[in-house]
Structure formats: structure tokens, C-alpha cells
Scaffold this active site. Structure first.
Site, PDB file in Angstrom:
ATOM      1  N   LYS A 215       0.831  -1.210   0.000  1.00  0.00           N
ATOM      2  CA  LYS A 215       0.000   0.000   0.000  1.00  0.00           C
ATOM      3  C   LYS A 215       0.866   1.261   0.000  1.00  0.00           C
ATOM      4  CE  LYS A 215      -3.187   2.956   0.527  1.00  0.00           C
ATOM      5  NZ  LYS A 215      -4.223   3.226  -0.445  1.00  0.00           N
ATOM      6  N   CYS A 269      -3.635  10.912   1.356  1.00  0.00           N
ATOM      7  CA  CYS A 269      -2.962   9.641   1.082  1.00  0.00           C
ATOM      8  C   CYS A 269      -1.574   9.881   0.511  1.00  0.00           C
ATOM      9  CB  CYS A 269      -3.791   8.831   0.108  1.00  0.00           C
ATOM     10  SG  CYS A 269      -5.489   8.679   0.644  1.00  0.00           S
TER      11      CYS A 269
HETATM   12  N1  SAJ Z   1      -2.013  14.840  -8.941  1.00  0.00           N
HETATM   13  C1  SAJ Z   1      -1.213  15.613  -9.761  1.00  0.00           C
HETATM   14  N2  SAJ Z   1      -0.861  15.110 -10.977  1.00  0.00           N
HETATM   15  C2  SAJ Z   1      -1.291  13.889 -11.405  1.00  0.00           C
HETATM   16  C3  SAJ Z   1      -2.085  13.106 -10.564  1.00  0.00           C
HETATM   17  C4  SAJ Z   1      -2.434  13.611  -9.332  1.00  0.00           C
HETATM   18  O1  SAJ Z   1      -0.816  16.728  -9.398  1.00  0.00           O
HETATM   19  O2  SAJ Z   1      -0.935  13.523 -12.537  1.00  0.00           O
HETATM   20  C5  SAJ Z   1      -2.384  15.351  -7.617  1.00  0.00           C
HETATM   21  C6  SAJ Z   1      -3.887  15.514  -7.424  1.00  0.00           C
HETATM   22  O3  SAJ Z   1      -4.326  16.736  -7.940  1.00  0.00           O
HETATM   23  C7  SAJ Z   1      -4.007  15.424  -5.927  1.00  0.00           C
HETATM   24  C8  SAJ Z   1      -2.928  14.420  -5.564  1.00  0.00           C
HETATM   25  O4  SAJ Z   1      -2.030  14.380  -6.646  1.00  0.00           O
HETATM   26  O5  SAJ Z   1      -3.717  16.667  -5.314  1.00  0.00           O
HETATM   27  C9  SAJ Z   1      -3.423  13.033  -5.288  1.00  0.00           C
HETATM   28  O6  SAJ Z   1      -4.438  12.666  -6.216  1.00  0.00           O
HETATM   29  P1  SAJ Z   1      -4.556  11.221  -6.865  1.00  0.00           P
HETATM   30  O7  SAJ Z   1      -5.707  11.230  -7.774  1.00  0.00           O
HETATM   31  O8  SAJ Z   1      -3.262  10.818  -7.439  1.00  0.00           O
HETATM   32  O9  SAJ Z   1      -4.749  10.249  -5.646  1.00  0.00           O
HETATM   33  P2  SAJ Z   1      -5.733  10.191  -4.379  1.00  0.00           P
HETATM   34  O10 SAJ Z   1      -5.000  10.769  -3.205  1.00  0.00           O
HETATM   35  O11 SAJ Z   1      -7.069  10.711  -4.670  1.00  0.00           O
HETATM   36  O12 SAJ Z   1      -5.848   8.597  -4.217  1.00  0.00           O
HETATM   37  C10 SAJ Z   1      -4.672   7.834  -4.084  1.00  0.00           C
HETATM   38  C11 SAJ Z   1      -4.750   6.646  -5.059  1.00  0.00           C
HETATM   39  N3  SAJ Z   1      -3.469   5.964  -5.113  1.00  0.00           N
HETATM   40  C12 SAJ Z   1      -2.841   5.739  -6.296  1.00  0.00           C
HETATM   41  O13 SAJ Z   1      -3.305   6.099  -7.356  1.00  0.00           O
HETATM   42  C13 SAJ Z   1      -1.570   4.970  -6.233  1.00  0.00           C
HETATM   43  C14 SAJ Z   1      -5.841   5.698  -4.602  1.00  0.00           C
HETATM   44  O14 SAJ Z   1      -5.869   4.537  -5.415  1.00  0.00           O
HETATM   45  C15 SAJ Z   1      -5.637   5.304  -3.144  1.00  0.00           C
HETATM   46  O15 SAJ Z   1      -6.663   4.444  -2.682  1.00  0.00           O
HETATM   47  C16 SAJ Z   1      -5.651   6.572  -2.322  1.00  0.00           C
HETATM   48  O16 SAJ Z   1      -4.560   7.396  -2.742  1.00  0.00           O
HETATM   49  C17 SAJ Z   1      -5.500   6.199  -0.859  1.00  0.00           C
HETATM   50  O17 SAJ Z   1      -6.506   6.241  -0.146  1.00  0.00           O
HETATM   51  O18 SAJ Z   1      -4.404   5.797  -0.430  1.00  0.00           O
END
Ligand code: SAJ
Length: 432
Positions: A215, A269
Site C-alpha cells: 500500500k 494519502c
Molecule cells: N495529482 C497531480 N498530478 C497527477 C495526478 C495527481 O498533481 O498527474 C495530484 C492531485 O491533484 C491530488 C494528488 O495528486 O492533489 C493526489 O491525487 P490522486 O488522484 O493521485 O490520488 P488520491 O489521493 O485521490 O488517491 C490515491 C490513489 N493511489 C494511487 O493512485 C496509487 C488511490 O488509489 C488510493 O486508494 C488513495 O490514494 C488512498 O486512499 O491511499
């Protein structure tokens, strides 16, 4: 194995993970009791409503509550399966705090009986599930716990991390593969039987320690990759190149897949979990730590550039588009957009309009700054400067002719067709 209708499940913690999980299990016909410390959350759920925003969750919760398969309470009751979905925050020194997990285990210990299964879903440092086991052994010496003696245990304990993406939780709860780590192989098999009742994705069993690290690895992987994009965006600014175009072009290479830069990384996360790995082994995690620092520093960089842009245009009203930590959700936890907008409000509050369709009131941090909450149409009418902080669909759909005359700082790259106003470059140079 008991039938779905006979199965009793307790979910401890009715937050972003616990409530959807409880509702999805209740949909199978199992009798689910959701436990939360908040009376407000309990009352809301029992009235068939929800206290968080998540696609399709309202209909599901009202349905299972009406059918009588989901109810909520502040007090625990006996069950066959206990799922722990409570927060694991960290302290100022990034040390993980598993206090809520241990408190949940203490609550469960009071009603535990032979044959029960306890599953931890909260993101946790490696070794936490064993600590839960040790705590249960201490609180319930009458029960044989797994992995302590050669004898077969009375209860099963496993770690199965949630992996769902906010905005797609109900889909991903069913479709994603699950990693199920048992304290012993028998524990893993017991937990597997439970997940097979509602998961369509593959369920893979392993040890609790491997599942815990898996995780943390997933979220650290994403953080490192976003940090790469955020670092690139700063280099591209220096080079006066459009980073979005560079990424689009580079991603045409069959083995390159660069993520999107933004105003930083938020949520509870990805901005948190990598620290659990760093804290566990500081000497061997320079890359993971640096990625965290790069993503945090991106917020300050955006603040600096936005402030320079606003300062260079006295009297012009400014719209900050978005406060949520990412698109199309109402979650402001660790949100870079919120941090940038707050910093701008502190200096330019009387000129600042905040557009956030996912809230009815501005968060308290804006109190006394003079900043106001408005809608996108009013902002287009009244603001000369637009700072895009979140890629909500409603912002993406603003056509170019409605914003062509605006001074724009698009931190999310949602408006690739925005004409480059000469003043934009000039203003941004002030920051460097
Ligand atoms: N972000 C960027 N650029 C990107 C992707 C995301 O700047 O290309 C930013 C988003 O705007 C946000 C942050 O990163 O601020 C996180 O967003 P996210 O969509 O990447 O992830 P979370 O936090 O919504 O969910 C993540 C997911 N983990 C992964 O994709 C590896 C999800 O599957 C997990 O269940 C979740 O964390 C968790 O609960 O741990």
C-alpha cells in the site's frame, strides 16, 4: 460459510473509505453496523443521508438504510467480521500515528469471540497488523491469537489496504484487485472469503507485512512520478516552454508516461503515506523523501508566481478557481489549492473571489480576509485575473472566447488554447 444474509459485519470509522465500504457490503444483504465517534455522522447515516460527497454514494446509502442492512451507532456490537477504516495521520516529525487503529482494536476486543475475523484497511506502517494482534492478545487472553503459538488460532487477523480513488470509490471498491495479507496464511484465507462476497477484481493473498508495504509503495510510486512532472514544469517555466506540450509529446514515446504537473500534491494519502516509508528507513529513502519535498515546494512556487502576477496588476479582481485537492470532489484535506488561495487571500483578500462549486461557504481560514465565494459566471464577469488551481469539469468547459481577455495562471493545464497575453510572461518574470 454463513450466507450473506446471516453475516454480521462491523465497520469501524464511517469516513471516505469506511462508509462506502459499509454500504457496498450492506448491498450484498449482510447486516452491517457502522461505528463512528461522531454523533452527527451516525445520525446522518441512520437517516439515509451522507456527510461526504462521493459519486452515487447517496443513493446507495439511502437504499441500504431503507432496506435495513446498514445502520450506524457510536457503540460496538458483536459481529462475524470487523473492518477497521480509521485515519492514520502523522505527527510534525512525520512519525505515523496509529493511535486510532489501536483504539479501534481496543473497542473490538470487548465484543470479540472465537471465529471472528478482524481486517485492518487503514493505510498503516509495516508491522501495524502485528501490533493489533499483540494488543488483542493482551486484552483478550482467553482467545488464541494467530502466529503466537503452534496451535490454531481462535480469531483471524489480516491487513487489506483500501486502494480506491476518490470520485470512483464505488466502482473501484468492486473492480480493483485486492491484496490480502494475513498474519498467517489461514488468516489470509479467512479474509479472502469475506472479500470474495463483494469484490469482482482478483484477490491475492500474502503476509500482512507485505500487504502493508505494498500500500505504501503504491502511493509513494505515484508521488515520485508526480514530483517528476512538477519538477519538469519548473524547468519548463525557466526555459519558457509549455510543459503541457512537452509532456504530450514525450508521452508519444511508447515507454514514457509522464503524469500531470499541478499546484502540488494534496489529499490524505499521497501527501502522507510516503513519509511512513521514509520514517521507517530514512537512510534508504532519499528519492521518496525528495519527491515529497519537490511536491511540497511546488505549492510555495505557485504562491510566489501567483502573488507576483496579482501584485503586478493593482486594482484587478482575481478569481481563484478551486479549493479541493483534486478535480470534482469536495475534499479539501491537505489541498494545495486551498493553501495557494489562502496565501493570496492574506495579501489580496479584498480583490479575491474564490470559485468552488463543491462548497456552500468559504472555509474558516478565509475569515477576515475579505475574500468572497462566488460562481464561475460571476467570476468571468468581474475578474481580470484567473488562477486555475483545480481541474473541475465546470472550469474546463469555459470556452476560450469567455476567457480570451483574461490574465491566466493555469496550474493544471486545463486551457491549452488560452492565448498567451504578453502581460502574463512579464508578470511571471517578476517572480524570478
Ligand atoms: N495529482 C497531480 N498530478 C497527477 C495526478 C495527481 O498533481 O498527474 C495530484 C492531485 O491533484 C491530488 C494528488 O495528486 O492533489 C493526489 O491525487 P490522486 O488522484 O493521485 O490520488 P488520491 O489521493 O485521490 O488517491 C490515491 C490513489 N493511489 C494511487 O493512485 C496509487 C488511490 O488509489 C488510493 O486508494 C488513495 O490514494 C488512498 O486512499 O491511499
Amino acid at each position: 460459510m454463513v450466507s450473506d444474509a446471516e453475516l454480521k459485519v462491523v465497520v469501524v470509522g464511517l469516513g471516505y473509505i469506511g462508509l462506502p465500504t459499509a454500504a457496498v457490503i450492506a448491498r450484498t444483504g449482510a447486516k452491517v453496523l457502522g461505528i463512528d465517534v461522531s454523533e452527527h455522522v451516525v445520525e446522518t447515516v441512520n437517516s439515509g443521508k451522507i456527510h461526504i460527497e462521493e459519486v452515487d454514494l447517496d443513493g446507495l446509502v439511502s437504499g441500504v438504510v431503507a432496506r435495513g442492512t446498514l445502520r450506524a451507532a457510536t457503540q460496538i456490537e458483536p459481529a462475524d467480521v470487523f473492518v477497521i477504516a480509521v485515519p492514520t495521520p502523522f505527527a510534525d516529525d512525520h512519525a505515523p500515528n496509529i493511535g486510532y487503529v489501536l483504539r479501534a482494536a481496543t473497542t473490538i476486543a470487548a465484543v470479540l469471540k472465537a471465529g471472528d475475523v478482524i481486517i485492518l484497511e487503514s493505510t498503516s506502517p509495516v508491522g501495524t497488523t502485528e501490533k493489533v494482534r499483540d494488543l488483542l492478545a493482551q486484552l483478550r487472553p482467553d482467545l488464541k491469537v494467530p502466529g503466537k503459538t503452534g496451535e490454531s488460532a481462535d480469531i483471524a487477523i489480516a491487513y487489506c489496504p483500501e486502494r480506491v480513488l476518490p470520485g470512483r470509490i464505488l466502482v473501484e471498491l468492486i473492480d480493483n484487485d485486492r491484496v490480502i495479507g494475513g498474519i498467517t496464511p489461514r488468516c489470509a484465507r479467512k479474509a479472502l472469503q469475506f472479500y470474495r462476497r463483494f469484490v469482482r477484481g482478483a484477490c491475492v493473498t500474502t503476509t500482512s507485512r507485505a500487504a502493508e508495504m505494498t500500500k505504501l509503495t503504491e502511493n509513494a510510486f505515484r508521488d515520485v512520478n508526480i514530483a517528476f512532472a512538477n519538477e519538469l514544469s519548473r524547468v519548463a517555466d525557466t526555459m519558457e516552454v509549455d510543459v503541457w506540450e512537452v509532456i504530450r509529446l514525450a508521452n508519444r514515446h511508447p515507454r514514457v508516461n509522464i503524469l500531470s504537473p499541478g499546484p502540488g500534491v494534496g489529499g490524505h494519502c499521497i501527501a502522507v503515506d510516503p513519509w511512513f516509508l521514509v520514517h521507517a528507513d530514512r537512510d534508504n529513502t532519499p528519492l521518496i523523501r525528495t519527491a515529497r519535498e519537490v511536491n511540497d515546494a511546488k505549492i510555495d512556487y505557485v504562491v510566489e508566481r501567483a502573488e507576483a502576477m496579482v501584485a503586478a496588476h493593482p486594482g484587478v479582481r482575481v478569481a481563484c478557481l478551486g479549493l479541493a485537492f483534486k478535480a470534482n470532489i469536495d475534499d479539501f484535506r491537505e489541498s494545495p489549492a486551498l493553501k495557494v488561495a489562502t496565501a493570496l487571500a492574506a495579501r489580496f483578500g479584498d480583490r479575491l473571489d474564490v470559485v468552488e462549486p463543491y462548497t456552500r461557504t468559504l472555509p474558516a481560514v478565509f475569515n477576515g480576509t475579505g475574500a468572497t465565494l462566488t460562481d464561475i459566471d460571476t467570476a468571468i464577469e468581474t475578474c481580470g485575473i484567473m488562477i486555475v488551481l483545480v481541474d473541475h469539469d465546470v472550469f474546463k468547459s469555459v470556452p476560450v472566447d469567455e476567457r480570451a481577455d483574461k490574465i491566466v495562471y493555469d496550474t493544471r493545464g486545463i486551457w491549452p488554447d488560452q492565448p498567451r497575453a504578453p502581460v502574463r510572461t512579464e508578470a511571471l518574470r517578476l517572480a524570478s
